[in-house]
Write a protein that holds these residues in place. Structure first.
Motif, PDB file in Angstrom:
ATOM      1  N   UNK A  95    -108.963 141.656  17.504  1.00 18.99           N
ATOM      2  CA  UNK A  95    -109.098 140.193  17.556  1.00 18.99           C
ATOM      3  C   UNK A  95    -110.269 139.707  16.711  1.00 18.99           C
ATOM      4  N   UNK A  96    -111.311 140.527  16.650  1.00 18.26           N
ATOM      5  CA  UNK A  96    -112.503 140.131  15.894  1.00 18.26           C
ATOM      6  C   UNK A  96    -112.282 140.197  14.386  1.00 18.26           C
ATOM      7  N   UNK A 131    -102.314 149.427  15.907  1.00 16.42           N
ATOM      8  CA  UNK A 131    -101.289 149.491  16.952  1.00 16.42           C
ATOM      9  C   UNK A 131    -101.352 148.273  17.862  1.00 16.42           C
ATOM     10  N   UNK A 132    -102.543 147.808  18.148  1.00 19.53           N
ATOM     11  CA  UNK A 132    -102.689 146.616  18.973  1.00 19.53           C
ATOM     12  C   UNK A 132    -102.000 145.419  18.329  1.00 19.53           C
ATOM     13  N   UNK A 133    -102.186 145.231  17.033  1.00 24.70           N
ATOM     14  CA  UNK A 133    -101.594 144.091  16.335  1.00 24.70           C
ATOM     15  C   UNK A 133    -100.080 144.275  16.160  1.00 24.70           C
ATOM     16  N   UNK A 134     -99.656 145.475  15.819  1.00 25.18           N
ATOM     17  CA  UNK A 134     -98.221 145.727  15.664  1.00 25.18           C
ATOM     18  C   UNK A 134     -97.487 145.463  16.971  1.00 25.18           C
ATOM     19  N   UNK A 135     -98.111 145.813  18.067  1.00 31.17           N
ATOM     20  CA  UNK A 135     -97.501 145.611  19.370  1.00 31.17           C
ATOM     21  C   UNK A 135     -97.328 144.159  19.765  1.00 31.17           C
ATOM     22  N   UNK A 186     -94.003 152.691  11.918  1.00 32.86           N
ATOM     23  CA  UNK A 186     -92.803 152.759  12.753  1.00 32.86           C
ATOM     24  C   UNK A 186     -93.125 153.365  14.114  1.00 32.86           C
ATOM     25  N   UNK A 187     -93.901 154.435  14.136  1.00 32.76           N
ATOM     26  CA  UNK A 187     -94.269 155.056  15.410  1.00 32.76           C
ATOM     27  C   UNK A 187     -94.982 154.048  16.313  1.00 32.76           C
ATOM     28  N   UNK A 188     -95.893 153.270  15.738  1.00 34.77           N
ATOM     29  CA  UNK A 188     -96.619 152.274  16.540  1.00 34.77           C
ATOM     30  C   UNK A 188     -95.697 151.186  17.056  1.00 34.77           C
ATOM     31  N   UNK A 189     -94.755 150.734  16.238  1.00 34.92           N
ATOM     32  CA  UNK A 189     -93.842 149.689  16.705  1.00 34.92           C
ATOM     33  C   UNK A 189     -92.925 150.222  17.803  1.00 34.92           C
TER      34      UNK A 189
END
Length: 411
Positions: A204-205, A303-307, A320-323
């Motif tokens: 977020x920062x 990963x936080x943003x992709x999620x 792709x793994x993160x999504x």
């Protein structure tokens, strides 16, 4: 317990970082006293990013690995009386000799068509064999083994691994074709990467988190690897991705998160998607509707943003793994069996397309179809993910068995 790790890095490809971070986290959780020697191809930048007190970053940059570490390990083997001096002069050899196990985290190794990487694939594991340290090839894609050089080297070296963890059914089939008996079916260790509230706050920062507030963002992760291949065919890869993003923003009316999933703080294109993403961002019709963090984010921040995306279009494997790990319906534009075999674990292989065979009309049809069916895809991801994560965790038991260790938290 002493562990050496090679083939991954904290800088550059954040998929490699996700594998490394996951290994360090889970090994430390299982063995609080574990000491990890990370033989890094980017020792300087990895040392700057390393925040693990039990991890020592060592210099395994390509030239040093190929000459000093391999040569030193061979000398260690044939000159027993000089071992102390060798370990002092080339500390990476000492770290390998003292390790209970070497983890090879190369994401894709011994593959036809990647001849220029074969030398690195061999150089990564040969020193451990010289010093008689067992090698576990962590979950990765291997094969096919049809070309002469690749097949010969695979047949010579892969049987000498203590264990090989395949990353999917296609890789397992390739390994079975060599008659190997030291293989274990698994899943990518990056599926076990945890994102903490602190990781989310750090993300977020670095970006405008309000961009994701409406819940309709489509993530897009281009790939420098695909760009190089497309340009080799005389195609304009940048314009292809621009056209895809313009369809998402102008026709579907969706904001886009443009993801550079492999980054380096320079203009070199190896392991660096930033230059291609910059070109894409410059050309899109509505740049104000495209969020592009032009810099390096950690694997957890990514990963936080992709999620937070509603849909995802992935050309980088670990994007792709993160999504998938965060339950985001994903359309994959890939170049290898490594994408499809992972999607097979979720029964979602129909969402994998060969990047070199996707025209604009096909892209538009498939991404629109994914949008229409996203609720069912999300349900499938939620249903299958626990089993995939559990399969990924099983390789830690393989590592412990090879290293002759029992997890402290199981006593």
């Amino acid at each position: 317990m002493k562990v050496a790790i090679i083939g991954s890095a904290l800088s550059g490809n954040k998929g490699a970082a996700a594998m490394l971070e996951s290994a360090v986290h889970h090994l430390t959780e299982r063995h609080p006293d574990v000491q990890i020697s990370h033989l890094s191809m980017y020792p300087r930048s990895d040392a700057e990013l390393n925040n693990h007190s039990n991890v020592t970053v060592m210099d395994a940059s390509p030239l040093r690995l190929g000459v000093l570490i391999n040569g030193g390990a061979l000398a260690w083997r044939v000159l027993p009386f000089a071992r102390e001096s060798i370990e002092s002069g080339v500390p990476e050899v000492g770290a390998l000799a003292q390790a209970d196990v070497l983890l090879d985290q190369g994401g894709i190794t011994f593959v036809d068509g990647r001849t220029k990487f074969l030398i690195y694939n061999v150089a990564s594991i040969l020193p451990a064999l010289f010093v008689r340290t067992p090698v576990v090839k962590c979950a990765q894609a291997l094969g096919p083994f049809k070309t002469a050089a690749n097949r010969a080297l695979a047949k010579a070296l892969l049987p000498r691994m203590a264990a090989i963890v395949s990353r999917g059914a296609v890789t397992q089939e390739h390994l079975d074709g060599l008659g190997l008996t030291n293989t274990v079916a698994g899943a990518d260790l990056a599926f076990t990467l945890d994102v903490t509230p602190a990781d989310a706050a750090a993300a977020d920062a670095k970006v405008d988190a309000s961009f994701f507030a409406a819940g309709d963002v489509v993530g897009v992760s281009p790939s420098q690897v695909l760009r190089a291949a497309a340009e080799g065919r005389g195609e304009d890869y940048v314009q292809q991705i621009v056209d895809q993003i313009d369809y998402l923003t102008e026709t579907m009316g969706r904001p886009v998160y443009l993801v550079a999933h492999s980054t380096r703080p320079n203009e070199k294109t190896h392991n660096n998607d930033l230059p291609v993403c910059r070109l894409i961002h410059e050309r899109v019709a509505s740049p104000e509707r495209v969020l592009f963090p032009d810099g390096e984010l950690s694997s957890q921040e990514l990963r936080s943003l992709i999620g937070r995306c509603d849909l995802f279009v992935a050309s980088r494997f670990h994007a792709m793994v993160s999504s998938l790990a965060t339950g985001v319906p994903t359309l994959v534009l890939g170049w290898s069996h490594k994408y499809r075999e992972v999607l097979d674990m979720f029964d979602l292989a129909s969402w994998a397309l060969p990047a070199d065979g996707v025209d604009q009309a096909t892209f538009e049809a498939r991404v629109s179809e994914l949008d229409a069916g996203k609720a069912q895809v999300r349900a499938t991801l939620a249903d299958r993910f626990p089993a995939v994560r559990a399969k990924a965790m099983e390789q830690l038991d393989v590592i412990d068995q090879v290293a002759g260790q029992k997890p402290a938290n199981l006593d």
